[in-house]
Design an enzyme around this catalytic site. Structure first.
Site, PDB file in Angstrom:
ATOM      1  N   SER A 165       1.148  -0.772  -0.205  1.00  0.00           N
ATOM      2  CA  SER A 165       0.343  -0.020   0.527  1.00  0.00           C
ATOM      3  C   SER A 165       1.127   1.647  -0.036  1.00  0.00           C
ATOM      4  O   SER A 165       1.476   1.420  -0.615  1.00  0.00           O
ATOM      5  CB  SER A 165      -0.167   0.009   1.115  1.00  0.00           C
ATOM      6  OG  SER A 165      -1.764   1.120   1.154  1.00  0.00           O
ATOM      7  N   ASP A 187      -0.426  -4.557  -3.247  1.00  0.00           N
ATOM      8  CA  ASP A 187      -1.812  -4.045  -3.031  1.00  0.00           C
ATOM      9  C   ASP A 187      -1.484  -2.393  -3.443  1.00  0.00           C
ATOM     10  O   ASP A 187      -2.418  -2.579  -2.412  1.00  0.00           O
ATOM     11  CB  ASP A 187      -2.662  -4.578  -2.634  1.00  0.00           C
ATOM     12  CG  ASP A 187      -4.215  -5.095  -2.871  1.00  0.00           C
ATOM     13  OD1 ASP A 187      -4.313  -5.674  -3.873  1.00  0.00           O
ATOM     14  OD2 ASP A 187      -4.857  -4.304  -1.747  1.00  0.00           O
ATOM     15  N   HIS A 378      -6.964  -6.333   1.355  1.00  0.00           N
ATOM     16  CA  HIS A 378      -6.145  -5.675   1.040  1.00  0.00           C
ATOM     17  C   HIS A 378      -4.858  -6.215   2.107  1.00  0.00           C
ATOM     18  O   HIS A 378      -3.613  -5.800   0.871  1.00  0.00           O
ATOM     19  CB  HIS A 378      -6.474  -3.881   1.678  1.00  0.00           C
ATOM     20  CG  HIS A 378      -5.397  -3.220   1.610  1.00  0.00           C
ATOM     21  ND1 HIS A 378      -5.142  -3.019  -0.612  1.00  0.00           N
ATOM     22  CD2 HIS A 378      -4.600  -2.277   2.261  1.00  0.00           C
ATOM     23  CE1 HIS A 378      -3.914  -1.854  -0.157  1.00  0.00           C
ATOM     24  NE2 HIS A 378      -4.231  -1.499   1.330  1.00  0.00           N
TER      25      HIS A 378
END
Length: 418
Positions: A165, A187, A378
């Site tokens: 992230s 991701d 996530h």
């Protein structure tokens, strides 16, 4: 009297040699069910409890050492494990800490011979200072400074950056300047990241702002889906919350271990016999195979997510809402910088729908390797740490950054380096 009559009368009288067997003995009193056979091994009776502890776990279970490295802007906490000529530096996402990589580090240590380190980014975890400037440039400068110190102090030869992230955006920012052997991004893609910013404040407001105990915070983490792996949540969540005195929970777990554990039970089970402390009721195997069991789980999950956290001494270690002025800058030009970075590249995603057009074209052109992991959220590194570690190990071994420790991971005859 005929022979047939004699046989009938003899059977009715119970005489020896009668032609009819006596009635079977009664197994229970009238109106009472006969005793049931014990449940088969491995099966639990309906309504029974299964222990599920949410007690926090210390970083010491997964890491060899923890050290503080100084820079011009602050002091940064680094967790380390393993040995080798290559440094695999793990960068966490916004709101997490270096402990989010604990289970990945443990698995990677078994697969590849490399030095593994995870840093608490500025404003996160136990790192001190620099939180007033959360720009991408500042974060990238911190990572470069810490990486240089680790490489020089340990005599390492190469650096592989792995970022999730926000950490992925920071890793790309560092890698675009060169000097990075490998780049692994988890991701985060520019298009979807920028779109999600419109909902970020709403998401942050929907989270509990306080927790009555550390176990309650871990329970929320698992039930809300922030982390689907309870073992990862036990070590990661203490690095994301602080106590009433402002101390990060992961830094004083030894003190918390001496305190009595809290009891955590589903609201729907409070009228049933209480399970062991620090446990919740699990669905029975029988009910999990039918629609009613599935509906009960969905209802319980919804109740858990919507229920207020109540007052408590534990709060989030960082208020992410205050970093909003920097959000768009974190992900701007991420795709172009990733594709142009002069490094071997691997992109791991929780779903192929996260790819934007430019990344699709780059992937078809062979500019980077891509891996999509199914049934994860996530926080891929927490939900499926074994698969993430295996992907990183294959990446560093196939590009000859580190030798393999696992016979299933080997160098191909022709390196598949983009």
């Amino acid at each position: 009297m005929s022979n047939l009559q004699r046989k009938v009368l003899g059977g009715a009288g119970g005489g020896v040699g009668g032609g009819m067997a006596p009635p079977p003995p009664r197994l229970s009193a009238p109106g009472v069910l006969p005793p049931q056979a014990p449940p088969a091994p491995g099966r639990r009776r309906p309504g029974s409890f299964r222990r599920r502890s949410y007690s926090p776990v210390s970083w010491k279970k997964y890491w060899d050492s923890k050290e503080q490295l100084k820079s011009d802007d602050g002091v940064f906490t680094v967790y380390s494990k393993g040995s080798g000529d290559t440094l695999v530096l793990l960068l966490h996402g916004g709101g997490y800490s270096g402990l989010t990589w604990s289970l990945v580090a443990e698995e990677l240590y078994r697969m590849a011979e490399c030095r593994i380190a995870a840093i608490d980014l500025r404003g996160h975890g136990e790192s001190v200072g620099g939180s007033e400037d959360m720009s991408l440039d500042a974060l990238s400068k911190d990572v470069r400074c810490v990486a240089d110190q680790l490489i020089h102090s340990m005599g390492l030869k190469s650096l592989v950056l792995v970022g999730h992230s926000l950490g992925g955006a920071v890793a790309v920012s560092v890698a675009k300047e060169g000097g990075i052997a490998g780049l692994v991004v988890i991701d985060v893609v520019e298009g979807t990241a920028l779109e999600s910013l419109n909902h970020m404040q709403g998401f942050l407001r929907s989270r509990p702002q306080q927790f009555r105990s550390v176990s309650h915070a871990i329970e929320w983490c698992v039930r809300s889906g922030q982390a689907r792996n309870i073992e990862s949540a036990k070590v990661s969540m203490p690095g994301q919350i602080k106590d009433a005195e402002g101390r990060l929970v992961s830094s004083n777990l030894d003190d918390l271990a001496a305190q009595p554990k809290d009891q955590i039970i589903e609201s729907a089970t409070r009228l049933t016999p209480e399970p062991p402390p620090d446990s919740i009721k699990e669905e029975d195997e029988e009910s999990s195979n039918n629609g009613s069991g599935e509906k009960a789980r969905e209802t319980s999950s919804a109740d858990s997510n919507d229920a207020p956290a109540g007052n408590g001494p534990y709060t989030w270690a960082i208020d992410l809402s205050t970093t909003e002025p920097y959000w768009s800058g974190w992900f701007a030009d991420l795709t172009a910088n990733f594709l142009s970075a002069p490094s071997a590249k691997l992109l791991m995603l929780a779903g192929v729908d996260r790819l934007d057009k430019d990344m699709m074209v780059g992937q078809m052109q062979g500019k980077f390797q891509m891996l999509v992991l199914p049934q994860v959220g996530h926080a891929i590194q927490e939900d499926s740490p074994d698969k993430v570690a295996e992907a990183i190990a294959n990446f560093v071994v196939r590009n000859r950054f580190a030798p393999s420790k696992d016979s299933n991971i080997h160098v191909p005859k022709i390196p598949l380096r983009p």
